[in-house]
Each structure stands twice: as structure tokens, then as C-alpha cells.
Design an enzyme around this catalytic site. Structure first.
Site, PDB file in Angstrom:
ATOM      1  CG  HIS A   1      -1.628  -0.680   1.638  1.00  0.00           C
ATOM      2  ND1 HIS A   1      -2.787  -1.027   0.860  1.00  0.00           N
ATOM      3  CD2 HIS A   1      -1.581  -1.886   2.291  1.00  0.00           C
ATOM      4  CE1 HIS A   1      -3.396  -2.545   1.279  1.00  0.00           C
ATOM      5  NE2 HIS A   1      -2.174  -3.218   2.198  1.00  0.00           N
TER       6      HIS A   1
HETATM    7  C1  BDR Z   1      -3.138   0.933   5.650  1.00  0.00           C
HETATM    8  O1  BDR Z   1      -3.222   0.004   6.447  1.00  0.00           O
HETATM    9  C2  BDR Z   1      -1.868  -0.218   7.009  1.00  0.00           C
HETATM   10  O2  BDR Z   1      -2.482  -1.630   7.997  1.00  0.00           O
HETATM   11  C3  BDR Z   1      -0.887  -0.136   6.056  1.00  0.00           C
HETATM   12  O3  BDR Z   1       0.122  -0.086   6.443  1.00  0.00           O
HETATM   13  C4  BDR Z   1      -1.694   0.608   5.384  1.00  0.00           C
HETATM   14  O4  BDR Z   1      -0.697   1.876   5.638  1.00  0.00           O
HETATM   15  C5  BDR Z   1      -3.868  -0.014   3.979  1.00  0.00           C
HETATM   16  O5  BDR Z   1      -5.289  -0.401   4.614  1.00  0.00           O
END
Ligand code: BDR
Ligand code: CA
Length: 313
Positions: A243
Site C-alpha cells: 500500500h
Molecule cells: C493501510 O493500513 C495499514 O495496515 C497499512 O500500513 C496501510 O497504510 C492499508 O489499509
């Protein structure tokens, strides 16, 4: 062109770690003024420690790291150890950091930096819940006009949610903070799940990280090995989504992404859809656009960039 000055606001998190490594490996395009930790994937003592572990992994112990808010504006903290492990950085065996946390609160660092730098020259890059950023906006409304842009990871439209059926984690953890940010009038670029779920660490991409043979390359391979156990089972895909590096990749090469400038509102009231990013992708309301909401990514180009930059560390 001189590099773009940024503050990374983060809750590391393996994918946050990769985003930070990508930024620190790209000094021609990005100058990291500081890293501000926030509670999110794991509690604040761990995110502020993990941020320093990552700076040292990058060979950059001189980067300033500040601790920020330890809980959302008006709700108890929700964490994600089920994805990221107990430490938030499970996977590689990395040493405890030698570098110290900076004195002072992350929110004050954000405010002071924005006031000290010329207006319109500092970009905020939130990779976690928006608590630190919203608190800064509340405490010092004068900084609104000084922020060049906010490029954040959060939200979803077509992919809907990952922590609830309708909400993405970062927005869900502190929806009131997200609401403040999205209503601020600041230029905002969003990397939602719609994009990040296309940035999948497949086996060949993971092998490419490991084949770098460097501490950073091997650690990134081990981090993605760790969280893909969870994500592959959940999504049935052939790799886990990476992400947060979408944010720092965007700063280096925005052409890797396409999206729409649309209206995005944050649900803060409904129990059922709390934290939903209500994105007017199809333009069915007359609400004014307030964010560029990305929808697609050149995933091969993204992973080529990431691997090339990690090789520099
Ligand atoms: C986001 O949530 C976190 O778990 C990850 O680091 C990312 O920023 C994805 O939904
Ligand atoms: Ca994150």
C-alpha cells in the site's frame, strides 16, 4: 529541479517501511525533512521505534524522527497486529535502533516546519491514521495555506474496505481526523485500496528484492514474505498489496498513476459504514471536488522503480 520537501507521517508497518526506504533512496526527487510517527498498525511506542529501525536500515540515522499522537482524536485506538505482527515490523530480524527520538511532539514539528519553510513548498505524506495531521490543522489553522499538497494512502471506492466491509484501515481508525483533512481545502492526492490492491508483491517481484543481496533488499523481501501470509489467504490473490509505497512512488513518478479529481466525504456517524470514503467517482452529486482519487497504477513500472531504488541503499 530541486527535490520535493516532504514530511512522512507514518505507523510502520512493513509497507510503511518500504515507503520510507523508497523515499530515503531517492534524494534527487525527495528531501525528507522529518518522519512523524502516529499510533495505527501498532501503538505509538512501536511505530516511533520502527521508524528509526527503518532509517538505520537505510543507512540514514541522521533523519529526524518524532513521536506524535498515541490515540485517535475521539475514539479508542484500533490496531492491526493481525496483519503486521506483534512488533508491526515482523519478518526480518532487525536490530533495535541506536538513534534517538527527537525531543518535542510530532505535531509541533509539523507546524514549525511548515511555518519555517517558504509557503507552498512542503508536502505531507500520511501513511497511517490522520491524527497527527488533523491535530496540526486544528492547533495551527495558518498552516493550511502553507501546505503544498497532502499525498496520502487511505480509503477505497471500488475495493470498498479492508478492516470493515466498507472502510479502509487508515481512515477507519480515525474518521474524525480524516474528515478534518478532507474538508481542509488543501490539495489532496489519495492512494486508495483501488490502486494498492493492484500493487501485488508476486513471487518474482519478491525474488527481485531478495536478489539485491543488500540488507535493505533482503529485509524488504522478508517483510513482504511475512504479511503476504495473511493477505494471500484473505484475498486469494497471488501476492500481498504494497500500500504505502504508492505514496512515495507517486512523488518520484506521478505518471505511474491515473485517477479522477472528485468529491470525497468521510462517514463519521454510521456504525455500519464508519470510516467509509464516500467517493463521487461517477460525478452523481454536485458536491465540489476536493481530492484527486487514484484508480489505477502501472504495477510493473512501480515495482521496477522500487527495486531500482532499493538497490541504491
Ligand atoms: C493501510 O493500513 C495499514 O495496515 C497499512 O500500513 C496501510 O497504510 C492499508 O489499509
Ligand atoms: Ca501505514
Amino acid at each position: 529541479m530541486s527535490p520535493r520537501k516532504i514530511i512522512i507521517d507514518t505507523d510502520p508497518g512493513q509497507d510503511d517501511a518500504v515507503a520510507i526506504l523508497l523515499a530515503l533512496a531517492s534524494p534527487e526527487e525527495i528531501e525528507v525533512l522529518g518522519i512523524t510517527a502516529v499510533a495505527g498498525n501498532v501503538p505509538l511506542p512501536l511505530t516511533s521505534k520502527n521508524a528509526r529501525i527503518v532509517c538505520e536500515l537505510a543507512g540514514k540515522p541522521e533523519v529526524k524522527v518524532f513521536a506524535g499522537c498515541d490515540a485517535p482524536l475521539s475514539r479508542p485506538l484500533v490496531t492491526a497486529e493481525h496483519v503486521h505482527g506483534k512488533t508491526g515490523l515482523d519478518g526480518p530480524d532487525l536490530p533495535d535502533p541506536q538513534m534517538a527520538l527527537q525531543d518535542g511532539h510530532a505535531v509541533d514539528f509539523i507546524i514549525e516546519t511548515l511555518r519555517a519553510e517558504p509557503a507552498g513548498t512542503v508536502t505531507l505524506c500520511p501513511l497511517g491514521p490522520l491524527t497527527n495531521v488533523a491535530t496540526a490543522l486544528q492547533k495551527a489553522p495558518d498552516i493550511v495555506d502553507r501546505i503544498q499538497e497532502i499525498v496520502l494512502m487511505g480509503g477505497a471506492y471500488f475495493e470498498v474496505g479492508n478492516i470493515t466491509p466498507t472502510a479502509e484501515f487508515n481512515i477507519y481508525v480515525d474518521p474524525e481526523a480524516a474528515d478534518i483533512v478532507f474538508k481542509s481545502g488543501i490539495r489532496i492526492t489519495v492512494m486508495p485500496l483501488d490502486v494498492t490492491h493492484k500493487a501485488l508483491v508476486t513471487k518474482p517481484r519478491n525474488d527481485a528484492f531478495r536478489a539485491l543481496g543488500t540488507a535493505a533488499g533482503v529485509a524488504v523481501a522478508e517483510m513482504t514474505d511475512f504479511f503476504e501470509r495473511f493477505d494471500k489467504e484473505k484475498y486469494g490473490s497471488n501476492g500481498a498489496p504494497l500500500h504505502d509505497p504508492c505514496v512515495t512512488a507517486y512523488l518520484i513518478n506521478p505518471d505511474l498513476f491515473t485517477g479522477r479529481h472528485i468529491n470525497v466525504e468521510i462517514e463519521t456517524a454510521s456504525e455500519l459504514t464508519l470510516g467509509m470514503t464516500v467517493a463521487d467517482w461517477w460525478g452523481v452529486t454536485d458536491r465540489a471536488p476536493n481530492a484527486t482519487f487514484m484508480g489505477d497504477i502501472d504495477a510493473d513500472g512501480f515495482f521496477a522503480l522500487l527495486t531500482e531504488r532499493l538497490a541504491r541503499l
